[in-house]
Write a protein that holds these residues in place. Structure first.
Motif, PDB file in Angstrom:
ATOM      1  N   ALA A  27      61.037  83.176  98.890  1.00  0.00           N
ATOM      2  CA  ALA A  27      60.932  82.876 100.229  1.00  0.00           C
ATOM      3  C   ALA A  27      60.208  81.751 100.791  1.00  0.00           C
ATOM      4  O   ALA A  27      59.537  81.022 100.167  1.00  0.00           O
ATOM      5  CB  ALA A  27      59.913  84.124 100.610  1.00  0.00           C
ATOM      6  N   GLU A  48      55.997  90.760 106.105  1.00  0.00           N
ATOM      7  CA  GLU A  48      57.398  89.974 106.698  1.00  0.00           C
ATOM      8  C   GLU A  48      57.638  88.539 106.150  1.00  0.00           C
ATOM      9  O   GLU A  48      56.586  87.978 106.117  1.00  0.00           O
ATOM     10  CB  GLU A  48      57.000  90.170 108.109  1.00  0.00           C
ATOM     11  CG  GLU A  48      57.048  91.715 108.872  1.00  0.00           C
ATOM     12  CD  GLU A  48      56.807  91.617 110.307  1.00  0.00           C
ATOM     13  OE1 GLU A  48      56.698  90.440 110.769  1.00  0.00           O
ATOM     14  OE2 GLU A  48      56.974  92.494 110.862  1.00  0.00           O
ATOM     15  N   TYR A  49      58.739  88.146 105.975  1.00  0.00           N
ATOM     16  CA  TYR A  49      59.063  86.933 105.293  1.00  0.00           C
ATOM     17  C   TYR A  49      60.328  86.596 106.167  1.00  0.00           C
ATOM     18  O   TYR A  49      60.968  87.231 106.251  1.00  0.00           O
ATOM     19  CB  TYR A  49      58.852  86.933 103.919  1.00  0.00           C
ATOM     20  CG  TYR A  49      59.952  87.642 103.198  1.00  0.00           C
ATOM     21  CD1 TYR A  49      61.120  87.106 102.752  1.00  0.00           C
ATOM     22  CD2 TYR A  49      59.658  88.926 103.131  1.00  0.00           C
ATOM     23  CE1 TYR A  49      62.116  87.839 102.200  1.00  0.00           C
ATOM     24  CE2 TYR A  49      60.955  89.896 102.583  1.00  0.00           C
ATOM     25  CZ  TYR A  49      62.082  89.443 101.994  1.00  0.00           C
ATOM     26  OH  TYR A  49      63.211  90.069 101.491  1.00  0.00           O
ATOM     27  N   ASP A  50      60.413  85.059 105.884  1.00  0.00           N
ATOM     28  CA  ASP A  50      61.800  84.410 106.345  1.00  0.00           C
ATOM     29  C   ASP A  50      62.224  84.909 107.544  1.00  0.00           C
ATOM     30  O   ASP A  50      63.595  85.195 107.775  1.00  0.00           O
ATOM     31  CB  ASP A  50      62.859  84.579 104.965  1.00  0.00           C
ATOM     32  CG  ASP A  50      62.462  83.831 103.883  1.00  0.00           C
ATOM     33  OD1 ASP A  50      61.596  82.989 104.230  1.00  0.00           O
ATOM     34  OD2 ASP A  50      63.184  84.029 102.746  1.00  0.00           O
ATOM     35  N   GLY A  52      62.136  87.689 109.809  1.00  0.00           N
ATOM     36  CA  GLY A  52      62.647  89.154 109.967  1.00  0.00           C
ATOM     37  C   GLY A  52      62.874  89.999 108.969  1.00  0.00           C
ATOM     38  O   GLY A  52      63.123  91.266 109.031  1.00  0.00           O
ATOM     39  N   GLN A  53      62.846  89.384 107.679  1.00  0.00           N
ATOM     40  CA  GLN A  53      62.789  90.392 106.481  1.00  0.00           C
ATOM     41  C   GLN A  53      61.347  90.957 106.056  1.00  0.00           C
ATOM     42  O   GLN A  53      60.488  90.434 106.622  1.00  0.00           O
ATOM     43  CB  GLN A  53      63.133  89.410 105.244  1.00  0.00           C
ATOM     44  CG  GLN A  53      64.419  88.786 105.214  1.00  0.00           C
ATOM     45  CD  GLN A  53      65.434  89.615 105.185  1.00  0.00           C
ATOM     46  OE1 GLN A  53      65.604  90.362 104.396  1.00  0.00           O
ATOM     47  NE2 GLN A  53      66.673  89.538 105.978  1.00  0.00           N
ATOM     48  N   ALA A  54      61.547  92.209 105.784  1.00  0.00           N
ATOM     49  CA  ALA A  54      60.303  93.116 105.692  1.00  0.00           C
ATOM     50  C   ALA A  54      60.410  93.674 104.202  1.00  0.00           C
ATOM     51  O   ALA A  54      61.386  94.238 103.927  1.00  0.00           O
ATOM     52  CB  ALA A  54      60.094  94.187 106.475  1.00  0.00           C
ATOM     53  N   ALA A  55      59.401  93.645 103.670  1.00  0.00           N
ATOM     54  CA  ALA A  55      59.040  94.384 102.268  1.00  0.00           C
ATOM     55  C   ALA A  55      57.826  94.869 102.285  1.00  0.00           C
ATOM     56  O   ALA A  55      56.852  94.638 102.762  1.00  0.00           O
ATOM     57  CB  ALA A  55      59.512  93.381 101.167  1.00  0.00           C
ATOM     58  N   LEU A  96      63.353  94.570  94.692  1.00  0.00           N
ATOM     59  CA  LEU A  96      63.677  93.396  94.912  1.00  0.00           C
ATOM     60  C   LEU A  96      63.224  92.448  93.951  1.00  0.00           C
ATOM     61  O   LEU A  96      63.820  91.562  93.620  1.00  0.00           O
ATOM     62  CB  LEU A  96      63.215  92.629  96.518  1.00  0.00           C
ATOM     63  CG  LEU A  96      63.460  93.519  97.520  1.00  0.00           C
ATOM     64  CD1 LEU A  96      62.938  92.930  98.999  1.00  0.00           C
ATOM     65  CD2 LEU A  96      65.138  93.348  97.677  1.00  0.00           C
ATOM     66  N   ARG A 113      62.239  96.667  99.240  1.00  0.00           N
ATOM     67  CA  ARG A 113      62.447  96.596 100.668  1.00  0.00           C
ATOM     68  C   ARG A 113      61.848  97.470 101.458  1.00  0.00           C
ATOM     69  O   ARG A 113      61.837  98.583 101.029  1.00  0.00           O
ATOM     70  CB  ARG A 113      64.019  96.546 100.748  1.00  0.00           C
ATOM     71  CG  ARG A 113      64.729  96.107 102.263  1.00  0.00           C
ATOM     72  CD  ARG A 113      66.130  96.211 102.218  1.00  0.00           C
ATOM     73  NE  ARG A 113      66.989  95.317 101.296  1.00  0.00           N
ATOM     74  CZ  ARG A 113      66.898  94.047 101.094  1.00  0.00           C
ATOM     75  NH1 ARG A 113      66.553  93.526 102.367  1.00  0.00           N
ATOM     76  NH2 ARG A 113      67.440  93.316 100.233  1.00  0.00           N
ATOM     77  N   TYR A 114      61.383  97.057 102.662  1.00  0.00           N
ATOM     78  CA  TYR A 114      60.807  97.994 103.475  1.00  0.00           C
ATOM     79  C   TYR A 114      61.655  98.806 104.168  1.00  0.00           C
ATOM     80  O   TYR A 114      62.754  98.604 104.540  1.00  0.00           O
ATOM     81  CB  TYR A 114      59.935  97.292 104.537  1.00  0.00           C
ATOM     82  CG  TYR A 114      59.453  97.858 105.657  1.00  0.00           C
ATOM     83  CD1 TYR A 114      58.255  98.791 105.354  1.00  0.00           C
ATOM     84  CD2 TYR A 114      59.748  98.324 106.795  1.00  0.00           C
ATOM     85  CE1 TYR A 114      57.822  99.783 106.447  1.00  0.00           C
ATOM     86  CE2 TYR A 114      59.385  99.029 107.865  1.00  0.00           C
ATOM     87  CZ  TYR A 114      58.153  99.814 107.621  1.00  0.00           C
ATOM     88  OH  TYR A 114      57.655 100.653 108.563  1.00  0.00           O
TER      89      TYR A 114
END
Length: 318
Positions: A27, A48-50, A52-55, A96, A113-114
């Motif tokens: 990330a 949240e990272y990068d 808009g990604q969420a995990a 992930l 992954r969220y």
């Protein structure tokens, strides 16, 4: 509710969260992060990272000397269970990253992954919608239970090469582990531990009537069923305590008695006398485990007292 008083719980810094995501996911930017409620065993964050990604970041317990033997490799078991669920078309977490090296932190790390969702326990649909959900859960369980293995025992044990040729050996191995830890931490007295041990030893032949190891989830309840915004099942989660054993071990949970769940699972004949006796043994097993967990792992006196009393009540029936 976030259980910060648990001896297993420990937060990490924002800098550590960023480092984990950089190292394990590559990330670039790590933004919002917040503790998630509900879990007792792992320390869990929404991240949240990068852009808009969420995990979900799951960190295994600190003070690992307090956890039960089979709980030592739960993240490996979770990964195996997710693989099996995907093969069976049962919605589950998408892993992930998994790091058990303890090189980044002195604990195992999993990133999933969220899934935009809410546990069924927190957002129970209207009564008229519930049977369809329970029926679907029953169907998923039936798929799991049709999977058989070569050995009995927890997936977490089998990931370390520990399996058992008999159901009694698998259960008594765990009972002895729980009893020793309960004595070491004063969760049980010597006489109580001896009585529990004697019951399981006396019922070895009854347990060994089970000769086929079936895949069990072992933690099915409303808190581990995620629903999406349409109140449909988004995922069945927390399969890390899965094992190969007797399907009645799963059905010993009172949550499994919903008529629609049983309908979805398929016809189960009325339990025989031997089945009823085994189910009572399984309830003793669960009471023993919960007594230790609430005393030592989570250090929650009221729940410990509740489960300790339940253990004593079940023990008297033998």
């Amino acid at each position: 509710m976030i259980h910060k008083d648990s001896p297993l719980f420990q937060e990490i810094s924002p800098q550590q969260i960023s480092a984990v995501f950089r190292q394990l996911l590559g990330a670039g930017e790590v933004g919002k992060h917040e503790l998630l409620p509900g879990g007792l065993f792992n320390t869990t964050y929404y991240v949240e990272y990068d852009g808009g990604q969420a995990a979900v970041l799951r960190l295994a317990p600190v003070n690992r000397q307090l956890i039960l033997g089979f709980e030592t490799h739960l993240m490996e078991a979770e990964a195996e269970m997710c693989r099996r669920c995907r093969d069976l078309e049962i919605p589950c977490s998408e892993i992930l990253a998994l790091d058990t090296s303890k090189a980044l932190l002195d604990r195992d790390i999993m990133i999933v992954r969220y899934i935009p969702s809410c546990p069924m326990s927190e957002n129970l649909p209207p009564e008229q919608e519930q049977p369809a959900l329970y029926r679907q859960i029953g169907q998923y369980l039936a798929r799991l239970h049709r999977v058989t293995g070569a050995q009995f025992g927890y997936l977490s044990r089998q990931s370390q090469g520990i399996g058992f040729s008999s159901w009694s050996d698998a259960l008594l191995y765990e009972v002895e582990d729980m009893l020793q830890r309960s004595l070491n931490t004063a969760a049980l007295e010597e006489a109580e531990a001896a009585a529990v041990r004697a019951v399981f030893q006396a019922h070895r032949p009854l347990l060994d009537e089970i000769t086929v190891p079936h895949l069990l989830h072992c933690d099915i309840w409303a808190g581990n069923i995620l629903l999406d915004d349409q109140r449909q099942i988004a995922a069945v989660i927390d399969g890390d305590r899965a094992m190969f054993g007797d399907p009645d071990f799963e059905f010993a949970s009172g949550w499994m008695a919903h008529p629609a769940l049983l309908e979805g699972y398929g016809i189960r004949p009325a339990p025989s006398q031997h089945q009823q006796q085994r189910i009572q043994l399984y309830r003793l097993y669960y009471a023993l485990m919960e007594t230790y967990i609430w005393h030592t792992e989570y250090a929650h006196l009221p729940f410990y007292q509740e489960h300790h009393k339940r253990l004593s009540d079940i023990l008297r029936k033998f």
